[in-house]
Design an enzyme around this catalytic site. Structure first.
Site, short mmCIF file in Angstrom:
data_model
loop_
_atom_site.label_atom_id
_atom_site.label_comp_id
_atom_site.label_asym_id
_atom_site.label_seq_id
_atom_site.Cartn_x
_atom_site.Cartn_y
_atom_site.Cartn_z
N TRP A 102 0.96 -1.49 -0.03
CA TRP A 102 0.03 -0.08 -0.05
C TRP A 102 0.86 1.28 -0.06
O TRP A 102 0.44 2.16 -0.73
CB TRP A 102 -0.92 -0.08 1.34
CG TRP A 102 -1.91 -1.23 1.13
CD1 TRP A 102 -2.06 -2.20 1.66
CD2 TRP A 102 -2.94 -1.15 -0.09
NE1 TRP A 102 -3.05 -3.18 0.98
CE2 TRP A 102 -3.75 -2.57 -0.07
CE3 TRP A 102 -3.13 -0.24 -1.21
CZ2 TRP A 102 -4.57 -2.75 -1.06
CZ3 TRP A 102 -4.16 -0.90 -2.23
CH2 TRP A 102 -4.69 -2.16 -2.01
N ASP A 171 -1.63 6.94 5.85
CA ASP A 171 -2.84 6.24 5.40
C ASP A 171 -3.09 5.11 6.59
O ASP A 171 -2.12 4.15 6.71
CB ASP A 171 -2.24 5.30 4.05
CG ASP A 171 -3.05 4.27 3.83
OD1 ASP A 171 -4.30 4.06 4.28
OD2 ASP A 171 -2.89 3.57 2.79
N LYS A 195 -12.87 -1.21 6.56
CA LYS A 195 -12.15 -2.10 7.49
C LYS A 195 -12.80 -1.86 8.93
O LYS A 195 -13.36 -2.72 9.54
CB LYS A 195 -10.78 -2.27 7.38
CG LYS A 195 -10.37 -2.65 6.15
CD LYS A 195 -8.82 -2.04 5.70
CE LYS A 195 -8.69 -1.98 4.32
NZ LYS A 195 -8.59 -3.19 3.50
C1 LIG Z 1 -3.36 0.20 3.90
C2 LIG Z 1 -4.49 0.29 2.91
N1 LIG Z 1 -4.35 1.60 2.15
C3 LIG Z 1 -5.25 1.57 1.17
C4 LIG Z 1 -6.05 0.93 0.60
C5 LIG Z 1 -6.90 1.10 -0.73
O1 LIG Z 1 -8.13 1.52 -0.24
P1 LIG Z 1 -9.15 1.36 -1.18
O2 LIG Z 1 -9.66 0.24 -1.94
O3 LIG Z 1 -10.18 2.06 -0.37
O4 LIG Z 1 -9.08 2.63 -2.23
C6 LIG Z 1 -6.24 -0.38 1.13
C7 LIG Z 1 -7.19 -1.37 0.76
O5 LIG Z 1 -7.12 -2.47 1.18
C8 LIG Z 1 -5.40 -0.68 2.23
O6 LIG Z 1 -5.59 -2.02 2.89
#
Ligand SMILES: Cc1ncc(COP(=O)(O)O)c(C=O)c1O
Length: 359
Positions: A102, A171, A195
């Site tokens: 991520w 994030d 989540k």
């Molecule tokens: C730590 C993290 N950041 C970003 C994301 C991306 O999120 P989204 O699917 O809401 O764009 C995720 C998705 O699982 C994630 O676990």
């Protein structure tokens, strides 16, 4: 009604009490005579839901007055793009700490629109640990430092957050509200809701006031934070359903003692699984102990066949979502706030029995 033990990584388990309340209020919300999905986002009834959701988050996270709270669409992924577009001025660079899938996506997105300094990368170690403070190569004149607090795929988290001279952006998609934090150490926190906060289709952005003014003039209006701040997250039609559920999740969490109480429960839930993983060579944790996530517990068995067998037998025993992310394999149990201790006990008992039969 049968509820399965849900270890999905996201969308993930929601509190049963929240689902039941939503079910009850679906035909007619609190005397409004229609469901929240049919209600105008400009109505006073919906405004009171947005206000309540924001107030709940502010109380739970102890967010000071000098931060804005935004409810946006596009998930956390849209924030990977919006942050550098708005908050890294032309000619300036931003520090990114590459701790896993991520954090890496965030930095790739930032590289498209300007300069990025990779302050540390765990890639060579297969992203199995978070860095130490002294390993970070931060630039004194960076616009900001970006980190991911919990890597959902790799199963690692920052136990203690790094210190930076420049604004710290995080994030927090997969561990927001899982533990007590000092909000003032961050200038921006953002998270996809799916989540710990509610359903997908909603991202929460908490941003120190004034930062949004940095956006270059050629930033499209819709992608400017200032647009959404000015209109209280109602510049265009928001995901009303998701904001309503987030409000219910906040109320659920407050009724259970807030961040401190859920942190204690989360630590206990994670320890129950790590204790089994550490108890014999049958299980193997690929990540450094100090960096272990309390939201996404990952482990390996002696070969992939045995892992597949574990996942399929667990499914038959009423436990789903245990397959590791397709990019890394193995087993992963996502145990967010709403996964009840009873599900952890069911998994722990299943693990012990599986080891007895196959060890
Ligand atoms: C730590 C993290 N950041 C970003 C994301 C991306 O999120 P989204 O699917 O809401 O764009 C995720 C998705 O699982 C994630 O676990």
């Amino acid at each position: 009604m049968t509820r399965i033990h849900n270890f999905n990584a996201g969308p993930a388990a929601l509190p049963l009490e929240v689902i039941e309340q939503a079910q009850c209020e679906l035909p007619s919300l609190n005397g409004v005579g229609m469901s929240v999905m049919e209600l105008s986002h400009r109505s006073k009834e919906f405004q009171s839901i947005v206000d309540s959701a924001e107030a709940g988050l502010r109380r739970l996270m102890k967010i000071p007055e000098n931060y804005d709270v935004l409810f946006l669409q596009g998930g956390a992924s849209q924030q990977f793009a919006m942050l550098p577009m708005n908050l890294r001025r032309p000619g300036k660079s931003a520090d990114y700490v590459d701790t896993g899938s991520w954090a890496n996506r965030a930095l790739k997105e930032a590289q498209i629109t300007g300069a990025v300094n990779v302050a540390w990368s765990g890639k060579a170690d297969n992203y199995t640990r978070m860095p130490k403070q002294e390993e970070l190569k931060l630039q004194p004149d960076a616009e900001y430092v970006h980190i991911c607090s919990n890597e959902t795929i790799g199963g690692i988290r920052w136990k203690k957050f790094p210190k930076a001279e420049t604004p710290l952006f995080v994030d927090m998609s997969s561990d927001i509200l899982s533990r007590e934090i000092d909000m003032t150490q961050f200038d921006v926190i953002y998270a996809g809701a799916q989540k710990n906060l509610g359903p997908s289709g909603l991202a929460v952005v908490i941003m120190k006031k004034g930062l949004a003014d940095r956006a270059p003039e050629n930033t499209p209006i819709f992608f400017r934070y200032s647009t959404h701040i000015k209109d209280g997250s109602l510049y265009n039609t928001p995901n009303t359903w998701a904001i309503y559920l987030l409000d219910l999740v906040c109320k659920w969490l407050e009724a259970r003692g807030g961040a401190a109480a859920i942190e204690k429960s989360n630590e206990e839930k994670a320890a129950a699984l790590y204790n089994i993983i550490d108890s014999s060579d049958f299980w193997r944790s690929p990540v450094e102990v100090e960096s272990r996530s309390i939201m996404n517990v990952v482990w390996r068995l002696r070969n992939e066949e045995l892992e597949d067998q574990f996942i399929s037998e667990a499914k038959k025993a009423g436990m789903v979502g245990l397959k590791g992310h397709r990019s890394v394999g193995g087993i992963r149990a996502s145990i967010y706030n709403a996964v009840p201790p009873a599900s952890i006990k069911a998994l722990a008992d299943f693990m012990k029995e599986f080891e007895r039969k196959n060890g």
